[in-house]
Design a protein around this motif. Structure first.
Motif, mmCIF file in Angstrom:
data_model
loop_
_atom_site.group_PDB
_atom_site.id
_atom_site.type_symbol
_atom_site.label_atom_id
_atom_site.label_comp_id
_atom_site.label_asym_id
_atom_site.label_seq_id
_atom_site.Cartn_x
_atom_site.Cartn_y
_atom_site.Cartn_z
ATOM 1 N N ARG A 5 4.344 -7.543 -2.134
ATOM 2 C CA ARG A 5 5.632 -7.230 -2.765
ATOM 3 C C ARG A 5 5.468 -6.625 -4.148
ATOM 4 O O ARG A 5 6.170 -5.662 -4.506
ATOM 5 N N ILE A 6 4.557 -7.148 -4.951
ATOM 6 C CA ILE A 6 4.464 -6.716 -6.355
ATOM 7 C C ILE A 6 3.494 -5.550 -6.558
ATOM 8 O O ILE A 6 3.529 -4.895 -7.605
ATOM 9 N N LEU A 7 2.640 -5.255 -5.570
ATOM 10 C CA LEU A 7 1.615 -4.235 -5.742
ATOM 11 C C LEU A 7 2.182 -2.851 -5.432
ATOM 12 O O LEU A 7 2.881 -2.653 -4.429
ATOM 13 N N ARG A 8 1.865 -1.895 -6.277
ATOM 14 C CA ARG A 8 2.281 -0.509 -6.038
ATOM 15 C C ARG A 8 1.462 0.113 -4.915
ATOM 16 O O ARG A 8 0.337 -0.316 -4.652
ATOM 17 N N PRO A 9 1.990 1.130 -4.251
ATOM 18 C CA PRO A 9 1.230 1.798 -3.182
ATOM 19 C C PRO A 9 -0.126 2.278 -3.691
ATOM 20 O O PRO A 9 -0.232 2.855 -4.778
ATOM 21 N N GLY A 10 -1.167 2.018 -2.900
ATOM 22 C CA GLY A 10 -2.516 2.418 -3.292
ATOM 23 C C GLY A 10 -3.238 1.424 -4.166
ATOM 24 O O GLY A 10 -4.425 1.607 -4.464
ATOM 25 N N GLY A 11 -2.565 0.356 -4.580
ATOM 26 C CA GLY A 11 -3.204 -0.648 -5.428
ATOM 27 C C GLY A 11 -4.174 -1.514 -4.642
ATOM 28 O O GLY A 11 -4.132 -1.577 -3.413
ATOM 29 N N ARG A 12 -5.030 -2.194 -5.372
ATOM 30 C CA ARG A 12 -6.033 -3.039 -4.741
ATOM 31 C C ARG A 12 -6.001 -4.439 -5.354
ATOM 32 O O ARG A 12 -5.531 -4.623 -6.489
ATOM 33 N N VAL A 13 -6.523 -5.378 -4.589
ATOM 34 C CA VAL A 13 -6.627 -6.772 -5.028
ATOM 35 C C VAL A 13 -8.095 -7.097 -5.222
ATOM 36 O O VAL A 13 -8.938 -6.739 -4.387
#
Length: 260
Positions: free
Chosen positions: A133-141
């Motif tokens: 929900r909080i991560l922008r498109p293309g983001g990583r964890v």
């Protein structure tokens, strides 16, 4: 000892009585690992990074030094307040009372998510949904641990036996209980990357005592295991110290991936 079942509320309170030791004696992260985040993973000085389970701000401080904007999410009031005291004057630092399962952050509001020494406390299914929900498109964890080495030298092996004998629930809560398959599942299976870096602390006896007391499974004063554990720890130190210090060795593990 039977299996210990902990609620998320239990987990958020485990370090309340250990904040001072955590601030003074927990290690930071090696520069090689941070360089990896800012090259291979893609962190930038203009990135907005959510540090989930930020604790006393150890990793947050490193990210701020690189110029990134950090939203430090931490459910434990005492740990969050310690981080605010250390980092609150930095304009790129935002402190948030929340958890991995309920961060309180806006939809698609962060470029990256980092979890340092914290993922093993999460409800993984709820955290996965919240991170998406909080991560922008293309983001990583990114999941990080300073993983204490437990074999290879007499000192490491004696410390491990000490924790197994006297630790309150050591075998149940150590992060090594998480199978690699569980990490791969959380990080979009198959696409997870892994990197490892050597790390260590050089500790005197007070530092060694403080480092162990920063761990939630080490008995506090008043517990019947506390005094015998400390006496044996002193004996271990005396057997292995060199010029008044001992090397407390880690392997910094970095796992990163996207979310399906």
């Amino acid at each position: 000892m039977g299996a210990v079942r902990l609620t998320s509320n239990d987990n958020t309170k485990r370090f309340t009585d250990r904040v001072d030791e955590y601030v003074r004696y927990r290690p930071g992260y090696p520069q090689e690992a941070l360089d990896y985040l800012y090259t291979m993973v893609g962190f930038r000085a203009d990135s907005t990074i959510a540090d989930i389970g930020a604790g006393t701000g150890i990793l947050s401080a490193h990210l701020l030094e690189r110029g990134s904007r950090v939203i430090a999410v931490e459910p434990n009031d005492a740990m969050r307040q310690a981080a605010e005291a250390l980092l609150g004057s930095d304009p790129n630092y935002v402190s948030a009372s929340g958890s991995a399962e309920q961060t309180g952050l806006d939809d698609q509001s962060v470029d990256y998510i980092v979890c340092a020494q914290s993922f093993h406390w999460f409800d993984r299914a709820k955290a996965h949904a919240e991170f998406k929900r909080i991560l922008r498109p293309g983001g990583r964890v990114v999941l990080l641990w300073n993983s204490r080495l437990v074999q290879g030298t007499p000192f490491r092996e004696e410390i491990e036996r000490l924790l197994e004998e006297y630790g309150v629930d050591y075998k149940q809560v150590r992060h090594k209980n998480i199978a690699p398959e569980a990490l791969e599942k959380f990080l979009n299976g198959g696409e997870m990357r892994v990197a490892r870096f050597p790390h260590h602390q050089l500790l005197d006896l007070q530092g060694l005592r403080g480092r162990l007391m920063s761990s939630s499974y080490v008995p506090l004063q008043g517990h019947p295991n506390h005094e015998p554990m400390m006496r044996e720890l002193d004996r271990i130190f005396e057997r292995h110290e060199r010029d008044g210090y001992i090397s407390f060795d880690y392997e910094t593990e970095v796992y990163d991936g996207s979310l399906a």
